[in-house]
Motif scaffolding. Sequence first.
Motif, PDB file in Angstrom:
ATOM      1  N   TYR A 257      49.335 -79.796 -23.714  1.00  0.00           N
ATOM      2  CA  TYR A 257      48.032 -79.146 -23.500  1.00  0.00           C
ATOM      3  C   TYR A 257      47.180 -79.740 -24.818  1.00  0.00           C
ATOM      4  O   TYR A 257      45.918 -80.203 -24.506  1.00  0.00           O
ATOM      5  CB  TYR A 257      48.119 -77.744 -23.322  1.00  0.00           C
TER       6      TYR A 257
ATOM      7  N   LYS B  19      43.972 -82.034 -24.503  1.00  0.00           N
ATOM      8  CA  LYS B  19      42.534 -81.398 -24.930  1.00  0.00           C
ATOM      9  C   LYS B  19      42.021 -82.408 -26.054  1.00  0.00           C
ATOM     10  O   LYS B  19      40.652 -82.621 -26.173  1.00  0.00           O
ATOM     11  CB  LYS B  19      42.608 -79.841 -25.191  1.00  0.00           C
TER      12      LYS B  19
ATOM     13  N   ASN C 161      36.923 -80.341 -15.092  1.00  0.00           N
ATOM     14  CA  ASN C 161      37.259 -78.942 -15.310  1.00  0.00           C
ATOM     15  C   ASN C 161      38.827 -78.606 -15.012  1.00  0.00           C
ATOM     16  O   ASN C 161      39.260 -77.687 -15.615  1.00  0.00           O
ATOM     17  CB  ASN C 161      36.283 -77.956 -14.588  1.00  0.00           C
TER      18      ASN C 161
ATOM     19  N   THR D  77      38.087 -74.134  -7.296  1.00  0.00           N
ATOM     20  CA  THR D  77      38.197 -73.463  -6.328  1.00  0.00           C
ATOM     21  C   THR D  77      38.914 -71.862  -7.081  1.00  0.00           C
ATOM     22  O   THR D  77      39.407 -71.145  -6.344  1.00  0.00           O
ATOM     23  CB  THR D  77      39.459 -73.885  -5.413  1.00  0.00           C
ATOM     24  N   SER D  78      38.791 -72.065  -8.346  1.00  0.00           N
ATOM     25  CA  SER D  78      39.126 -70.962  -9.188  1.00  0.00           C
ATOM     26  C   SER D  78      38.692 -70.875 -10.434  1.00  0.00           C
ATOM     27  O   SER D  78      38.126 -71.808 -10.906  1.00  0.00           O
ATOM     28  CB  SER D  78      40.659 -71.134  -9.107  1.00  0.00           C
TER      29      SER D  78
ATOM     30  N   LEU E 144      42.902 -77.245  -5.606  1.00  0.00           N
ATOM     31  CA  LEU E 144      44.042 -77.248  -4.606  1.00  0.00           C
ATOM     32  C   LEU E 144      43.953 -75.755  -3.817  1.00  0.00           C
ATOM     33  O   LEU E 144      44.280 -74.798  -3.909  1.00  0.00           O
ATOM     34  CB  LEU E 144      45.593 -77.050  -5.548  1.00  0.00           C
TER      35      LEU E 144
ATOM     36  N   VAL F 228      39.507 -67.130 -21.966  1.00  0.00           N
ATOM     37  CA  VAL F 228      38.633 -66.924 -20.624  1.00  0.00           C
ATOM     38  C   VAL F 228      39.327 -66.448 -19.487  1.00  0.00           C
ATOM     39  O   VAL F 228      40.648 -66.678 -19.352  1.00  0.00           O
ATOM     40  CB  VAL F 228      38.119 -68.282 -20.003  1.00  0.00           C
TER      41      VAL F 228
ATOM     42  N   THR G 119      40.912 -66.008 -16.508  1.00  0.00           N
ATOM     43  CA  THR G 119      41.131 -66.555 -15.166  1.00  0.00           C
ATOM     44  C   THR G 119      42.629 -66.608 -15.026  1.00  0.00           C
ATOM     45  O   THR G 119      43.722 -66.404 -15.993  1.00  0.00           O
ATOM     46  CB  THR G 119      40.599 -68.005 -15.374  1.00  0.00           C
TER      47      THR G 119
ATOM     48  N   ILE H 190      37.135 -70.848 -14.064  1.00  0.00           N
ATOM     49  CA  ILE H 190      35.859 -71.260 -14.623  1.00  0.00           C
ATOM     50  C   ILE H 190      35.185 -72.270 -13.724  1.00  0.00           C
ATOM     51  O   ILE H 190      33.978 -72.025 -13.594  1.00  0.00           O
ATOM     52  CB  ILE H 190      36.398 -72.300 -16.015  1.00  0.00           C
TER      53      ILE H 190
END
Length: 260
Positions: A155, A159, A90, A13-14, A36, A188, A190, A16
């Motif tokens: 994070y 990852k 993602n 929905t956002s 979401l 990126v 976003t 990437i």
Amino acid sequence: MLANKVALITGSTSGIGLAAARVLAEQGINLILHGLMSEEDGAALVKEFEAEYKINAYFSNADLRDPDAISDFMATGAAALGSIDILVNNAGIQHTEGAATFPTNKWNDIIAINLSSAFHAIQQCLPAMTEKKWGRIINIASVHGLVGSKNKSAYCAAKHGIVGLTKVVALECAEDGITVNSICPGWVDTPLIGQQITDIAEKEGVSFDEAQYKLITAKQPLPAMADPRQIGEFILFLCSDAAKGITGSALPMDGAWTAQ
Ligand code: NAD
């Protein structure tokens, strides 16, 4: 070759995920959209995709912190559009703070959303991919799946975990026509990184644009953020026949960040 296949992209929905959904939809791939967003906005997104790209689409706003919700939405999505051929894990969140004070609830959410949800989604879609002898699993990791940065304990742990999970599933599926890879982007453009830019702007008393430049160039030699669509095009390549020999890889797209 890819037209009429079914792709599920978490967090589409956002950022990437949404850009990648558009790139795949342009190829006639049917889409299980997810993120979401209210049911109403999700229904509008489905309508927009079906009208613009002449594909079938489905939407869910399942919270990825709940493994049962993941199973439910994947089963319902597959029942609506057909079994999942392409899975793009993602969705992700961020919180930056030193490990000494990093809040436990943020740690748990980041591990659940950025790592465990990919495991649950992979588990759910493997039986149909194995039966069809074709599948593409693409995990959106990060440069932080390859190297660490201060203030990103959860994070980086998630990852790095995604990169490890990718390798294991690739090994297990190597004879089944299923490829499994991680993409490891640098910066990126976003909403995910907005807070980090705002923090620098406030701390150093500089404009948003100056703070953004400082954030990017602190670690990334190429002094620009990638456009989310570029990640979508990379995903599309990994879905193609030309990429069928690429599996188990962690593929940087990081403006030379990890070349140092
Ligand atoms: P974004 O904030 O634009 O999008 C995140 C998506 O995840 C949204 O659709 C959101 O609804 C969804 N999401 C968040 N929490 C959720 C939850 N609890 N349940 C279900 N869905 C949830 O972020 P983005 O930058 O597009 O990030 C996408 C992926 O790319 C993430 O895994 C991120 O770590 C990774 N990434 C981003 C960058 C960057 O610089 N933006 C760099 C490397 C990797």
